[in-house]
Design a protein around this motif. Sequence first.
Motif, PDB file in Angstrom:
ATOM      1  N   MET A   1       0.859  -1.201   0.000  1.00  0.00           N
ATOM      2  CA  MET A   1       0.000   0.000   0.000  1.00  0.00           C
ATOM      3  C   MET A   1       0.891   1.246   0.000  1.00  0.00           C
ATOM      4  SD  MET A   1      -3.255   0.977   0.163  1.00  0.00           S
ATOM      5  CE  MET A   1      -4.162  -0.378   0.870  1.00  0.00           C
ATOM      6  N   LYS A   2       0.827   2.011  -1.064  1.00  0.00           N
ATOM      7  CA  LYS A   2       1.659   3.208  -1.175  1.00  0.00           C
ATOM      8  C   LYS A   2       1.038   4.363  -0.384  1.00  0.00           C
ATOM      9  CE  LYS A   2       4.640   1.441  -4.088  1.00  0.00           C
ATOM     10  NZ  LYS A   2       6.056   1.246  -3.739  1.00  0.00           N
ATOM     11  N   LYS A   3       1.927   5.184   0.186  1.00  0.00           N
ATOM     12  CA  LYS A   3       1.487   6.324   0.984  1.00  0.00           C
ATOM     13  C   LYS A   3       1.779   7.632   0.252  1.00  0.00           C
ATOM     14  CE  LYS A   3       2.258   4.076   5.480  1.00  0.00           C
ATOM     15  NZ  LYS A   3       2.970   4.197   6.769  1.00  0.00           N
ATOM     16  N   ILE A   4       0.725   8.412   0.027  1.00  0.00           N
ATOM     17  CA  ILE A   4       0.836   9.676  -0.708  1.00  0.00           C
ATOM     18  C   ILE A   4       0.518  10.823   0.243  1.00  0.00           C
ATOM     19  CG2 ILE A   4      -0.049  11.038  -2.643  1.00  0.00           C
ATOM     20  CD1 ILE A   4      -0.994   8.275  -3.833  1.00  0.00           C
ATOM     21  N   TYR A   5       1.445  11.770   0.362  1.00  0.00           N
ATOM     22  CA  TYR A   5       1.209  12.937   1.215  1.00  0.00           C
ATOM     23  C   TYR A   5       1.047  14.172   0.334  1.00  0.00           C
ATOM     24  CZ  TYR A   5       1.400  15.985   5.287  1.00  0.00           C
ATOM     25  OH  TYR A   5       1.074  16.878   6.271  1.00  0.00           O
ATOM     26  N   LEU A   6      -0.092  14.855   0.479  1.00  0.00           N
ATOM     27  CA  LEU A   6      -0.394  16.055  -0.306  1.00  0.00           C
ATOM     28  C   LEU A   6      -0.366  17.277   0.600  1.00  0.00           C
ATOM     29  CD1 LEU A   6      -3.383  14.725  -2.460  1.00  0.00           C
ATOM     30  CD2 LEU A   6      -0.963  14.836  -3.089  1.00  0.00           C
ATOM     31  N   ASP A   7       0.306  18.306   0.122  1.00  0.00           N
ATOM     32  CA  ASP A   7       0.458  19.540   0.891  1.00  0.00           C
ATOM     33  C   ASP A   7      -0.129  20.707   0.104  1.00  0.00           C
ATOM     34  OD1 ASP A   7       1.379  21.548   2.674  1.00  0.00           O
ATOM     35  OD2 ASP A   7       3.180  21.811   1.441  1.00  0.00           O
ATOM     36  N   ALA A   8      -1.369  21.076   0.437  1.00  0.00           N
ATOM     37  CA  ALA A   8      -1.975  22.269  -0.149  1.00  0.00           C
ATOM     38  C   ALA A   8      -1.369  23.492   0.546  1.00  0.00           C
ATOM     39  CB  ALA A   8      -3.490  22.251   0.032  1.00  0.00           C
ATOM     40  N   GLY A   9      -0.675  24.320  -0.201  1.00  0.00           N
ATOM     41  CA  GLY A   9       0.104  25.400   0.389  1.00  0.00           C
ATOM     42  C   GLY A   9      -0.716  26.442   1.147  1.00  0.00           C
ATOM     43  N   HIS A  10      -0.038  27.083   2.125  1.00  0.00           N
ATOM     44  CA  HIS A  10      -0.586  28.230   2.861  1.00  0.00           C
ATOM     45  C   HIS A  10      -1.799  27.826   3.696  1.00  0.00           C
ATOM     46  CE1 HIS A  10       2.274  30.545   0.522  1.00  0.00           C
ATOM     47  NE2 HIS A  10       1.860  29.849  -0.524  1.00  0.00           N
ATOM     48  N   GLY A  11      -2.798  28.697   3.849  1.00  0.00           N
ATOM     49  CA  GLY A  11      -3.973  28.395   4.649  1.00  0.00           C
ATOM     50  C   GLY A  11      -4.102  29.280   5.869  1.00  0.00           C
ATOM     51  N   GLY A  12      -5.307  29.423   6.366  1.00  0.00           N
ATOM     52  CA  GLY A  12      -5.570  30.247   7.536  1.00  0.00           C
ATOM     53  C   GLY A  12      -5.234  31.700   7.284  1.00  0.00           C
TER      54      GLY A  12
END
Length: 344
Positions: free
Chosen positions: A1-12
């Motif tokens: 099972m591959k692990k994918i990490y997504l980082d949507a920039g900035h926020g708040g």
Amino acid sequence: MKKIYLDAGHGGADAGAVGANGLYEKNLVLKIQQYLISYLNSTYSDFTIKTTRTTDTFLSLSQRASQANSWGADAFMSIHVNAGGGTGYEDYVYRSASNASKTFQSIVHGQVQPTLLSYNHPNRGRKSANYAVLRLTNMPAVLTEIAFIDNRTDAALLQNEAFLKSMGESYAKGIAVYLNLPRRAVPNPNPTPSPNPSPSEPGTKTYTIKQGDTLYSIAQKYNITVQALQEANTGLSDPLTLQVGKTIVIPSGTSPNPSPTPPAEQYPLPNGILKQGDSGEAVKQLQRALNAVNFKVGSVDGIYGVQTKDAVRRFQLVYLPYDVDGIYGPQTKNKLAAVLKAKS
């Protein structure tokens, strides 16, 4: 099972880049991320996803990298929107990136190419930088910059949901190809289709996808456009990872026997490196060769302009998908020579 990490920039409180008409980077990247996740979930299997955020919250750069590291992600993608007066798409790896990160970047870049061409969106290329999320992550990592929020043309694209969806799906394909994710089985409502074309579509043909096929190679085989293939086959949009064994429709009015290519000897290839802005006899040689293998550049004018660069990119996308930059160099020359020889 591959692990994918997504980082949507900035926020708040960190809005990121801001443009006219209420465009905020922090909101746009969440949209793109959701399109990416939806496409992965509907098309591939054997993976799990974690994200920095799915709402308007903020994490520090070190927290983003730390979470991906502690989870043991197999691939990390940070999604951003650019600013600063430029135009177009670009992606980044760390300045001292591993070969794995560079491969990941090249694959994502290649998958984005068809969307950029479809929307006439400039490609600023593959780059490297000292960004914290790339420097601090332990796994293959890439950071994407979809467009410039302060450029009028780019901003119009950022307001186009179809463009955001297509780019999100292109990112998903890049991740899937890099991690070699298996495609989900698609239910077949007609498990035993008739081998004969539908009477309502005289001249229609079918073709069973083989290992190594791409939309571009199939289109060349039948002397048609990729768009014609996509219009005839709902959901057929991925140019590099077609489902082997799947039967597709070849639109009517096509010929399985394109005009034969003259011997390769008639197309001497230039040495050295050629890129956009170059001109002369060497560029003419390249243009003749690309035309001969059905990557059309238009007129043979000896000018390495947008059309020639686009033809080189399309050729690389088919035959050198890990090195798509629109620049003619030794690898492209060797592959082009081999294709010319094979078609002689």
